[in-house]
Write a protein that holds these residues in place. Structure first.
Motif, mmCIF file in Angstrom:
data_model
loop_
_atom_site.group_PDB
_atom_site.id
_atom_site.type_symbol
_atom_site.label_atom_id
_atom_site.label_comp_id
_atom_site.label_asym_id
_atom_site.label_seq_id
_atom_site.Cartn_x
_atom_site.Cartn_y
_atom_site.Cartn_z
ATOM 1 N N ALA A 71 0.838 -1.210 0.000
ATOM 2 C CA ALA A 71 0.000 0.000 0.000
ATOM 3 C C ALA A 71 0.868 1.253 0.000
ATOM 4 O O ALA A 71 0.578 2.222 -0.710
ATOM 5 N N ASP A 136 -8.009 -5.291 10.833
ATOM 6 C CA ASP A 136 -9.261 -4.669 10.426
ATOM 7 C C ASP A 136 -10.301 -5.776 10.488
ATOM 8 O O ASP A 136 -10.369 -6.612 9.601
ATOM 9 N N ARG A 263 -11.395 4.463 5.174
ATOM 10 C CA ARG A 263 -11.010 3.295 5.954
ATOM 11 C C ARG A 263 -9.871 2.512 5.296
ATOM 12 O O ARG A 263 -8.981 1.995 5.969
ATOM 13 N N ASP A 264 -9.913 2.414 3.963
ATOM 14 C CA ASP A 264 -8.906 1.596 3.287
ATOM 15 C C ASP A 264 -7.514 2.222 3.332
ATOM 16 O O ASP A 264 -6.536 1.557 3.020
ATOM 17 N N LEU A 266 -6.322 3.654 6.143
ATOM 18 C CA LEU A 266 -5.907 3.731 7.550
ATOM 19 C C LEU A 266 -4.657 2.903 7.804
ATOM 20 O O LEU A 266 -4.691 1.686 7.689
ATOM 21 N N GLN A 267 -3.554 3.579 8.096
ATOM 22 C CA GLN A 267 -2.341 2.830 8.447
ATOM 23 C C GLN A 267 -1.864 3.192 9.845
ATOM 24 O O GLN A 267 -1.396 2.341 10.577
ATOM 25 N N MET B 31 -8.204 -10.700 8.891
ATOM 26 C CA MET B 31 -8.141 -9.481 9.702
ATOM 27 C C MET B 31 -7.040 -8.521 9.265
ATOM 28 O O MET B 31 -6.948 -7.410 9.777
ATOM 29 N N VAL B 32 -6.188 -8.953 8.359
ATOM 30 C CA VAL B 32 -5.099 -8.075 7.915
ATOM 31 C C VAL B 32 -5.671 -6.970 7.032
ATOM 32 O O VAL B 32 -6.409 -7.255 6.093
ATOM 33 N N PRO B 33 -5.364 -5.693 7.355
ATOM 34 C CA PRO B 33 -5.897 -4.623 6.514
ATOM 35 C C PRO B 33 -5.325 -4.705 5.101
ATOM 36 O O PRO B 33 -4.112 -4.728 4.923
ATOM 37 N N HIS B 35 -6.205 -2.606 2.555
ATOM 38 C CA HIS B 35 -6.183 -1.267 1.927
ATOM 39 C C HIS B 35 -6.837 -1.270 0.550
ATOM 40 O O HIS B 35 -6.380 -0.611 -0.371
ATOM 41 N N LEU B 36 -7.901 -2.074 0.401
ATOM 42 C CA LEU B 36 -8.638 -2.090 -0.864
ATOM 43 C C LEU B 36 -9.933 -1.296 -0.674
ATOM 44 O O LEU B 36 -10.694 -1.582 0.245
ATOM 45 N N PRO B 37 -10.189 -0.299 -1.538
ATOM 46 C CA PRO B 37 -11.377 0.529 -1.343
ATOM 47 C C PRO B 37 -12.664 -0.295 -1.415
ATOM 48 O O PRO B 37 -12.838 -1.098 -2.323
ATOM 49 N N PRO B 40 -13.568 -3.545 2.921
ATOM 50 C CA PRO B 40 -13.775 -3.826 4.340
ATOM 51 C C PRO B 40 -15.231 -4.015 4.747
ATOM 52 O O PRO B 40 -15.522 -4.773 5.665
#
Lengths: 289, 173
Positions: A71, A136, A263-264, A266-267, B31-33, B35-37, B40
């Motif tokens: 990312a 997340d 939200r996507d 958020l780091q 649960m790993v983010p 970062h895909l729009p 979530p």
């Protein structure tokens, strides 16, 4: 002899089936008991959630590294592509900000002298901790994130969680080295807010979707798409003035809000303790999760 | 006389633990983010896929206790009402165990089709549980349907990964 063996196998199979059925029914009963415990003894369940989260966060920290790295590199690449336009936009913004700085300095000195005249009691200073988002847990059924700071870093239940863009949510459970943050989009989230210039008061309610909604809006209020939504500070759960989002759609009495924080992206987040007592200490609806 | 050494015993236990380990891994992975729009709010139900797969192909190493444990772990980690996921996974497994004759030696498309039916039931049950046991209000049904579709579409990939692990790491039944 062969018939005897076949009989034994059949009997064993029946016994196995019975045991399996017994195990299934017992576990279903335990599941319903857990549902009742979850409703009745929130402290016990909360402790269990904290313990499990604390144990899992180090693993998530490792697992989230590759996704974060990808990312970040995509973001870097995009920034590089738009660096020229960004540079000229920043120059313009800088000029404007310098003008604002002069105004701010003037206002600050004026403010200081007025405060001394009124003998105003200063607001308590807020302490904050920055943390990385490693989990997340979001989906249709719950919306929360896990961050890498906990009670050992000074984080407590009810701390307000923000980024530079605006409000993210607040700390629901603080473990030793990790915390769970309830997002403003979660179905259990209720935030007192002010909408637009007319300062209409309302409650921002999440529904596990991407856009939370406004409830308890006054009858004579005029809310239009584009209006800014900020925290109102009512009930002392959040300090006033934190940007939350903009009104995205007003249709048939349903007012949807597009949060400023995407939200996507958020780091990293900031967990701020404003020293507010708030409604969180009471055993209310919020403590149920 | 052939005697099993400690290492051999440990090897057998480790191989039997493959389904449970992989399911926990998928739970953590979910649960790993990413970062895909947009994703979530409609994440697929990875544990449902894992519980279904292992119940169909390796019921010997993945019983009701395993599905229950995974469900409770997911409820505690994700923040869903305690017991809701455990109930969903147990019922999913019950359906599979009761249809063992149907599942034996079926081609993949049929197993996938059956999974679609199970996923629809499981998704709706979780949606009802979230509303009834949780806050009292229901999440948007559109998002629940989205999560169900995403789960069905993702199943072949997750299923393939688990099938590879089963062939490489586990002893044939």
């Amino acid at each position: 002899m062969a018939r005897q063996t076949t009989g034994q196998i059949t009997r064993l199979g029946t016994l196995k089936n019975l045991l399996q059925r017994f195990a299934f029914l017992s576990l279903i009963a335990i599941t319903f008991a857990l549902m009742l415990i979850g409703k009745a003894d929130t402290v016990l369940v909360e402790r269990a959630r904290i313990a499990i989260t604390d144990a899992v966060v180090p693993i998530l920290r490792v697992l989230s590294q590759p996704a974060n790295a990808i990312a970040e590199s995509i973001a870097n690449f995009r920034e590089l592509a738009a660096i020229r336009e960004q540079n000229s936009a920043l120059r313009d913004a800088n000029e404007q900000l310098l003008q604002w700085q002069a105004i701010a300095q003037k206002l600050e000195s004026e403010n200081r002298s007025l405060k001394s005249l009124l003998a105003l009691v200063p607001e308590p200073t807020a302490a904050f901790v920055s943390a990385r988002v490693v989990g997340d847990t979001g989906g249709t059924f719950a919306q929360s994130i896990l961050v890498t700071a906990g009670a050992s870093d000074g984080v407590g239940k009810g701390d307000v969680v923000t980024t530079g863009e605006g409000l993210v949510g607040r700390v629901l459970q603080a473990g030793v080295h990790s915390s769970r943050v309830l997002l403003i989009t979660d179905i259990n989230s209720r935030i007192p807010v002010i909408v637009g210039e007319g300062a209409n008061r309302a409650i921002l309610v999440g529904d596990n979707g991407l856009r939370p909604r406004l409830l308890y809006v006054g009858a004579k209020t005029s809310i239009a798409p584009g209006d800014k939504v900020t925290t109102s500070g009512d009930a002392e759960a959040f300090p006033p003035g934190i940007p939350v989002g903009r009104v995205a759609r007003v249709q048939d009495g349903v007012i949807e809000i597009e949060p400023f924080v995407s939200r996507d992206k958020l780091q990293h987040v900031r967990l701020v303790n404003y020293g507010l007592a708030g409604i969180l200490n009471a055993t209310g609806a919020e403590a149920r999760k | 006389m052939h005697q099993t050494t400690l290492w051999q015993k440990a090897d057998v236990v480790a191989r039997r633990c493959v389904p449970m380990t992989m399911t926990v891994f998928f739970l953590l992975f979910s649960m790993v983010p990413m970062h895909l729009p947009g994703v979530p709010s409609m994440a697929p139900m990875y544990t449902l896929m894992a519980v279904y797969f292992w119940s169909v192909y390796r019921a010997d190493s993945f019983g009701y206790g395993a599905a229950f444990a995974i469900g409770v772990l997911e409820d505690l980690l994700i923040g869903t009402p305690l017991g809701s996921t455990a109930l969903t996974l147990l019922l999913c497994q019950w359906v599979v165990f009761n249809q063992q004759k149907f599942f034996s030696n079926r081609p993949f498309p049929e197993v996938w089709l059956a999974f679609s039916v199970v996923a629809i039931g499981a998704g709706l049950l979780r949606w009802v549980c979230t509303g009834l046991i949780g806050s009292g209000s229901f999440p948007p049904i559109g998002d629940a349907v989205g999560a169900i579709i995403l789960t069905i579409v993702t199943y072949p990939i997750i299923g393939w990964l688990m099938a590879r692990a089963q062939m490489k790491l586990m002893v044939p039944t």
